[in-house]
Design an enzyme around this catalytic site. Structure first.
Site, PDB file in Angstrom:
ATOM      1  N   LEU A 214      43.802  31.855  41.383  1.00  0.00           N
ATOM      2  CA  LEU A 214      45.033  32.119  40.611  1.00  0.00           C
ATOM      3  C   LEU A 214      45.534  33.531  40.826  1.00  0.00           C
ATOM      4  O   LEU A 214      46.705  33.823  40.636  1.00  0.00           O
ATOM      5  CB  LEU A 214      44.773  31.907  39.113  1.00  0.00           C
ATOM      6  CG  LEU A 214      44.459  30.479  38.675  1.00  0.00           C
ATOM      7  CD1 LEU A 214      44.010  30.451  37.222  1.00  0.00           C
ATOM      8  CD2 LEU A 214      45.670  29.595  38.876  1.00  0.00           C
ATOM      9  N   GLY A 215      44.625  34.408  41.188  1.00  0.00           N
ATOM     10  CA  GLY A 215      45.053  35.792  41.384  1.00  0.00           C
ATOM     11  C   GLY A 215      43.864  36.698  41.602  1.00  0.00           C
ATOM     12  O   GLY A 215      42.708  36.269  41.530  1.00  0.00           O
TER      13      GLY A 215
ATOM     14  N   PHE B   6      38.786  44.139  39.566  1.00  0.00           N
ATOM     15  CA  PHE B   6      37.335  43.977  39.661  1.00  0.00           C
ATOM     16  C   PHE B   6      36.876  42.623  40.188  1.00  0.00           C
ATOM     17  O   PHE B   6      35.696  42.343  40.225  1.00  0.00           O
ATOM     18  CB  PHE B   6      36.701  44.226  38.278  1.00  0.00           C
ATOM     19  CG  PHE B   6      36.951  45.615  37.779  1.00  0.00           C
ATOM     20  CD1 PHE B   6      36.343  46.704  38.389  1.00  0.00           C
ATOM     21  CD2 PHE B   6      37.816  45.835  36.715  1.00  0.00           C
ATOM     22  CE1 PHE B   6      36.580  47.994  37.936  1.00  0.00           C
ATOM     23  CE2 PHE B   6      38.055  47.118  36.260  1.00  0.00           C
ATOM     24  CZ  PHE B   6      37.438  48.205  36.875  1.00  0.00           C
ATOM     25  N   GLY B   7      37.804  41.767  40.542  1.00  0.00           N
ATOM     26  CA  GLY B   7      37.378  40.458  41.041  1.00  0.00           C
ATOM     27  C   GLY B   7      38.513  39.473  41.160  1.00  0.00           C
ATOM     28  O   GLY B   7      39.677  39.871  41.303  1.00  0.00           O
ATOM     29  N   HIS B   8      38.184  38.188  41.074  1.00  0.00           N
ATOM     30  CA  HIS B   8      39.158  37.128  41.324  1.00  0.00           C
ATOM     31  C   HIS B   8      39.221  36.180  40.136  1.00  0.00           C
ATOM     32  O   HIS B   8      38.267  36.063  39.391  1.00  0.00           O
ATOM     33  CB  HIS B   8      38.749  36.327  42.549  1.00  0.00           C
ATOM     34  CG  HIS B   8      38.543  37.185  43.761  1.00  0.00           C
ATOM     35  ND1 HIS B   8      39.440  37.235  44.789  1.00  0.00           N
ATOM     36  CD2 HIS B   8      37.555  38.054  44.073  1.00  0.00           C
ATOM     37  CE1 HIS B   8      39.006  38.086  45.711  1.00  0.00           C
ATOM     38  NE2 HIS B   8      37.860  38.609  45.296  1.00  0.00           N
ATOM     39  N   VAL B   9      40.358  35.476  40.039  1.00  0.00           N
ATOM     40  CA  VAL B   9      40.515  34.489  38.974  1.00  0.00           C
ATOM     41  C   VAL B   9      40.780  33.131  39.621  1.00  0.00           C
ATOM     42  O   VAL B   9      41.593  33.023  40.540  1.00  0.00           O
ATOM     43  CB  VAL B   9      41.688  34.864  38.035  1.00  0.00           C
ATOM     44  CG1 VAL B   9      41.781  33.880  36.873  1.00  0.00           C
ATOM     45  CG2 VAL B   9      41.520  36.290  37.500  1.00  0.00           C
TER      46      VAL B   9
ATOM     47  N   ASP C  62      47.784  48.770  24.616  1.00  0.00           N
ATOM     48  CA  ASP C  62      48.031  48.622  26.059  1.00  0.00           C
ATOM     49  C   ASP C  62      49.024  47.498  26.354  1.00  0.00           C
ATOM     50  O   ASP C  62      48.859  46.756  27.316  1.00  0.00           O
ATOM     51  CB  ASP C  62      46.696  48.359  26.761  1.00  0.00           C
ATOM     52  CG  ASP C  62      46.730  48.775  28.228  1.00  0.00           C
ATOM     53  OD1 ASP C  62      47.667  49.505  28.616  1.00  0.00           O
ATOM     54  OD2 ASP C  62      45.837  48.355  28.970  1.00  0.00           O
TER      55      ASP C  62
HETATM   56  P1  AMP Z   1      43.494  40.197  36.282  1.00  0.00           P
HETATM   57  O1  AMP Z   1      42.189  40.475  36.914  1.00  0.00           O
HETATM   58  O2  AMP Z   1      43.385  39.882  34.821  1.00  0.00           O
HETATM   59  O3  AMP Z   1      44.529  41.233  36.599  1.00  0.00           O
HETATM   60  O4  AMP Z   1      44.019  38.825  36.940  1.00  0.00           O
HETATM   61  C1  AMP Z   1      44.471  38.767  38.257  1.00  0.00           C
HETATM   62  C2  AMP Z   1      45.582  37.723  38.365  1.00  0.00           C
HETATM   63  O5  AMP Z   1      45.063  36.416  38.115  1.00  0.00           O
HETATM   64  C3  AMP Z   1      46.677  37.892  37.334  1.00  0.00           C
HETATM   65  O6  AMP Z   1      47.615  38.790  37.776  1.00  0.00           O
HETATM   66  C4  AMP Z   1      47.220  36.471  37.209  1.00  0.00           C
HETATM   67  O7  AMP Z   1      48.135  36.190  38.248  1.00  0.00           O
HETATM   68  C5  AMP Z   1      46.000  35.623  37.402  1.00  0.00           C
HETATM   69  N1  AMP Z   1      45.405  35.259  36.115  1.00  0.00           N
HETATM   70  C6  AMP Z   1      44.517  35.975  35.407  1.00  0.00           C
HETATM   71  N2  AMP Z   1      44.168  35.335  34.290  1.00  0.00           N
HETATM   72  C7  AMP Z   1      44.853  34.175  34.281  1.00  0.00           C
HETATM   73  C8  AMP Z   1      44.930  33.069  33.357  1.00  0.00           C
HETATM   74  N3  AMP Z   1      44.212  33.069  32.250  1.00  0.00           N
HETATM   75  N4  AMP Z   1      45.747  32.041  33.649  1.00  0.00           N
HETATM   76  C9  AMP Z   1      46.475  32.048  34.800  1.00  0.00           C
HETATM   77  N5  AMP Z   1      46.452  33.063  35.695  1.00  0.00           N
HETATM   78  C10 AMP Z   1      45.646  34.110  35.447  1.00  0.00           C
END
Ligand code: AMP
Length: 293
Positions: A36-37, A41-44, A153
């Site tokens: 998803l993104g 610090f890592g991946h989702v 934030d």
């Molecule tokens: P983050 O590490 O929280 O910045 O997440 C990286 C990217 O993953 C975000 O910019 C979103 O595009 C995607 N993402 C994170 N959490 C979610 C979620 N709960 N549902 C859908 N996409 C997400």
């Protein structure tokens, strides 16, 4: 006999329920889907919990990176807080687990992704859309403040959109540590109020300021105190150098609300319950809290 069987069944159910409460998740509980993104610090990943078929977002954080940035303690605190919050406009954190190399966060899936990207795509939002989001945020913040949680934030990058178009606060920037982290790691001053950039005492009204900044950014596409140099942003915040550009044309009531939130003296900022009663919100926000476009 029948009674004994029923009791046994009840006991079995109770023990299953208590096992659920104490359940230790592992990666094998999930089917992993598309990415998803990517975060710092890592991946989702999109994921499905096998037993319930529940769709979630699984955030995978690398311990080595957390350690390098010295944010493990902060992550623990923030996870602790977010997992106890229950509000339609706050992304649920269902649980977490870890292995040797990674920490996994089980998060509510926000199907329509980042609000930040939507804002970039649209350049700026309509008053109806902006007011709907501001009202949702005000409700979520009232809930947080009621639990003595100050967000500190609030910014577009920390907001996601759910399947129905509902806004979700989606980071774990809830603690004092977040402020330290933002100063040292991100260095973004744009959303911080005077009392925070000057490092004097602050309270929950910091979130009213950030909501004012966000409201402005929703309507104009840029935050109000943006400047090329850090030092200029700092000066503009401290002086509350608030200017409304002629374009896009924005109603006077919207400007009035923003001006009442972006007040230097934090005791004089419009309280969040009054934000919800402000004519601009009353006239523009979708009563359902959902913007469908
Ligand atoms: P983050 O590490 O929280 O910045 O997440 C990286 C990217 O993953 C975000 O910019 C979103 O595009 C995607 N993402 C994170 N959490 C979610 C979620 N709960 N549902 C859908 N996409 C997400």
């Amino acid at each position: 006999m029948a009674i004994a069987t029923e009791t046994q069944q009840q006991e079995k159910k109770a023990s299953e329920a208590s096992a659920d409460v104490q359940k230790r998740w592992t990666l094998s509980d999930f089917d992993i889907g598309k990415p998803l993104g990517r975060g710092k610090f890592g991946h989702v990943y999109l994921a499905r919990e096998k037993r319930s078929n529940h769709i979630v977002a699984l955030k995978v954080l690398f311990k080595s990176q957390l350690q390098q940035s010295q944010v493990e303690h902060q992550l623990r605190r923030e996870v602790e807080i977010q997992s106890h919050l229950r509000h339609p406009n706050i992304l649920r954190l269902y649980g977490y687990f870890y292995d040797q190399k990674r920490v996994y966060l089980i998060l509510e899936y926000a199907a329509r992704g980042e609000l930040y990207k939507e804002l970039q795509r649209c350049k700026h939002f309509s008053e109806r859309r902006a007011a709907t989001y501001v009202a949702s945020l005000a409700r979520a913040l009232i809930y947080c403040h009621g639990k003595h949680v100050i967000h500190r934030d609030i910014k577009p990058e920390n907001l996601l959109i759910g399947a129905e178009g509902e806004l979700k606060i989606a980071d774990f920037g809830w603690s004092v540590h977040t402020f330290n982290r933002r100063r040292t790691m991100c260095g973004t001053l744009d959303y911080l109020p005077p009392e925070m950039v000057e490092s004097v005492e602050h309270d929950a009204s910091v979130d009213i300021w950030s909501l004012g900044v966000l409201c402005y950014e929703f309507l104009y596409g840029i935050p109000p105190f943006e400047a090329r140099e850090h030092s200029d942003t700092y000066r503009r915040i401290v002086q509350v150098d608030l200017k409304f550009p002629p374009k896009p044309v924005i109603s006077q009531t919207a400007k009035d609300l923003i001006s009442q939130m972006l007040v230097r003296d934090y005791s004089q900022r419009l309280p969040l319950h009054k934000v919800l009663q402000h004519p601009w919100i009353v006239q523009n926000a979708e009563p359902s809290g959902i913007y469908r476009g």
